[in-house]
Enzyme design. Structure first.
Site, PDB file in Angstrom:
ATOM      1  CG  HIS A 113      -1.802   1.155   1.373  1.00  9.38           C
ATOM      2  ND1 HIS A 113      -3.124   1.130   0.995  1.00  9.38           N
ATOM      3  CD2 HIS A 113      -1.567   2.415   1.826  1.00  9.38           C
ATOM      4  CE1 HIS A 113      -3.662   2.328   1.207  1.00  9.38           C
ATOM      5  NE2 HIS A 113      -2.731   3.122   1.722  1.00  9.38           N
ATOM      6  CD  GLU A 114       1.667   3.594   3.702  1.00  9.83           C
ATOM      7  OE1 GLU A 114       1.847   4.653   3.084  1.00  9.83           O
ATOM      8  OE2 GLU A 114       0.638   3.375   4.380  1.00  9.83           O
TER       9      GLU A 114
ATOM     10  CG  HIS B  91       0.307   6.221  -0.589  1.00  5.26           C
ATOM     11  ND1 HIS B  91      -0.724   6.949  -1.124  1.00  5.26           N
ATOM     12  CD2 HIS B  91      -0.234   5.521   0.448  1.00  5.26           C
ATOM     13  CE1 HIS B  91      -1.849   6.705  -0.432  1.00  5.26           C
ATOM     14  NE2 HIS B  91      -1.570   5.835   0.521  1.00  5.26           N
TER      15      HIS B  91
ATOM     16  CD  GLU C 109      -5.610   5.615   0.613  1.00 12.90           C
ATOM     17  OE1 GLU C 109      -5.526   4.523   1.197  1.00 12.90           O
ATOM     18  OE2 GLU C 109      -4.768   6.530   0.796  1.00 12.90           O
TER      19      GLU C 109
END
Ligand code: ZN
Length: 500
Positions: free
Chosen positions: A264-265, A268, A294
């Site tokens: 997830h990170e 980003h 997101e």
């Protein structure tokens, strides 16, 4: 002064401001990742000083004069430069139209509210937090009023702050139809006799987890020559295109949490590394908003990371690193655990199917708080009633209910919807990618993510903040922001998995 040199002066100022913001960011990263416990007082004064310098420079009359002169002959600038000026004006007004004494009262209120929230949450006692939330909300309304937004429109100010161009009127029907659409997926999953296996993962050594995660992130395309991965309590991504900082945490009994938080990170981080470096500080080098950010993290985490194609490549490597731990776990069990769906009262524990229900609840309550329909003292009861309506459960305590999130203590209203809007957008992008790169899943199954990343670079990252949230979705996918692709994606992924 000719307009060209005014424009250069403006972009130079914006670049200086970006550097100052990066210093602030680095201090924050360091505080979360490696600051010795007794060093906090020094860090607090360092951060306060940099924040003061930033505010002074960002709100300087010199920038205001430059903007006024550029606006007077805006048509002489090209379209990109006009966009940069308009965005800089928006940011400048947001700073200078808020009186410094209000900003100071807000900073003090947020700090007090954060500590009160921590105590209230620990003892599950909303009454300790209520007066602070009252102050934080009233100051947030005051700030919006300074910018010309009052009443229910004040909430739109906060939505737009996180996701340019969005209003509650726009978001509301999207959430309603998503809620309706989830009824075609969730009951089938919850009523299925197939349940995600519990207690499957035990004793996954941290160093091996880290090795696996670094391998995954490298293959996804994260550039470790311009970024890092470190440990923290709450994973986050910060930094800028030339220095992107990812953080994660490890739990030896819950390795999937570390893995998916890291992916997830990384999503980003990949967005950040793809923003135009030469435009840093201006709108053309900035991200659009939280929903688009997101959408990037969720796409890599969910559409890619939880897919069969992804695991076709990574499962053998995962088993190589954890031969004993995974000895009794079949491929089907592993895949089901990766795509486990369960109703929980806690948002951060929720899976991608039920997560959006948590957001709808908060969106509804935030609107009522801003319109004045809901008094702070009635928040716990309203939370529980909505929880029963959307999730089918009443939290056992306020700690698991209205005290679970940190956001409101810091005045971060209008932020929650970004998560669900990001989920919608991720599904829309994914559907478009599958149409435009028919081989994408077979490439992923070969461990090749390059075409996918190039597509995102070309269609999303390189534009910076050229388009607002909805215009970007419309431009890239040919359709406005909508929940249809998300519902179709969830049905395609989860119904076969839970069909018996
Ligand atoms: Zn995120």
């Amino acid at each position: 002064m000719p307009i060209a040199s005014d424009y250069t002066a403006l972009t130079n100022s914006l670049k200086r401001l970006a550097s100052l913001a990066q210093v602030q960011d680095l201090l924050g990263w360091d505080e979360q990742v490696c600051l010795p416990p007794e060093s906090h007082p020094a860090r607090a004064s360092q951060s306060a000083l940099v924040a003061e310098l930033y505010h002074r420079e960002a709100s300087s009359p010199a920038i205001g004069d430059l903007l006024s002169r550029l606006e007077a002959s805006l048509s002489a600038l090209d379209a990109d430069a006009q966009l940069v000026v308009r965005d800089a004006r928006r940011n400048y007004d947001r700073l200078v139209r808020v009186p410094p004494e209000l900003a100071a009262r807000q900073a003090a209120a947020h700090s007090a509210a954060y500590h009160a929230w921590k105590t209230a949450r620990a003892s599950s006692d909303f009454s300790l937090f209520a007066p602070h939330l009252e102050t934080v909300l009233s100051l947030a309304k005051e700030r919006a009023a300074c910018l010309g937004f009052s009443g229910a429109a004040a909430y739109d100010f906060y939505l737009d702050l996180h996701d340019p161009g969005l209003t509650a009127t726009f978001v509301k029907p999207l959430f309603s139809s998503l809620k309706e659409g989830l009824k075609s997926v969730l009951p089938q999953i919850l009523n299925s006799t197939r349940k995600p296996p519990a207690g499957l993962f035990k004793d996954f050594p941290e160093d091996r987890q880290e090795r696996f995660i670094r391998d995954v992130l490298t293959r996804l395309g994260f550039d470790f020559s311009k970024g890092r991965l470190d440990r923290t309590t709450h994973p986050f991504c910060s930094g800028h295109p030339l220095d992107t900082r990812l953080t994660t945490r490890y739990d030896e009994q819950n390795p999937l949490d570390s893995l998916f938080s890291s992916i997830h990170e990384c999503g980003h981080g990949l967005y950040q590394q793809g923003l135009p470096i030469e435009q840093q500080g201006t709108a053309l080098g900035d991200y659009v908003g939280m929903a688009v950010h997101e959408s990037q993290s969720r796409l890599w985490e969910n559409q890619v990371g939880r897919s069969r194609a992804f695991w076709a490549f990574w499962e053998p490597r995962y088993r190589e690193l954890f031969p004993h731990q995974l000895a009794g776990v079949s491929s089907d069990q592993l895949y089901l655990a990766i795509n486990a769906v369960e109703i929980t009262p806690i948002r951060v524990d929720a899976d991608e199917v039920t997560y959006n229900l948590h957001i709808m609840l908060r969106f509804e309550l935030e609107q009522r708080l801003f319109s004045g329909d809901l008094a702070i003292k009635d928040l716990p009861a309203a939370w529980n009633a909505l929880s029963l309506d959307t999730l089918g459960l009443i939290p056992s305590s306020d700690k698991e209910g209205c005290l679970q999130d940190v956001h409101w203590s810091g005045g971060a209203f209008g932020y929650f919807p970004s998560y669900t809007l990001g989920n919608m957008m991720a599904a829309q992008l994914w559907a478009t990618i599958r149409r435009q790169i028919p081989a994408v899943e077979s490439q992923i199954a070969q461990g090749d993510f390059s075409a996918l990343l190039s597509w995102l670079r070309l269609n999303i990252h390189r534009h910076g903040k050229r388009y607002d949230t909805n215009t970007l979705v419309q431009t890239v996918t040919g359709e406005p922001l909508s929940p249809s692709a998300l519902i179709a994606y969830l049905r395609e992924r989860y119904l076969p998995l839970y069909s018996y």
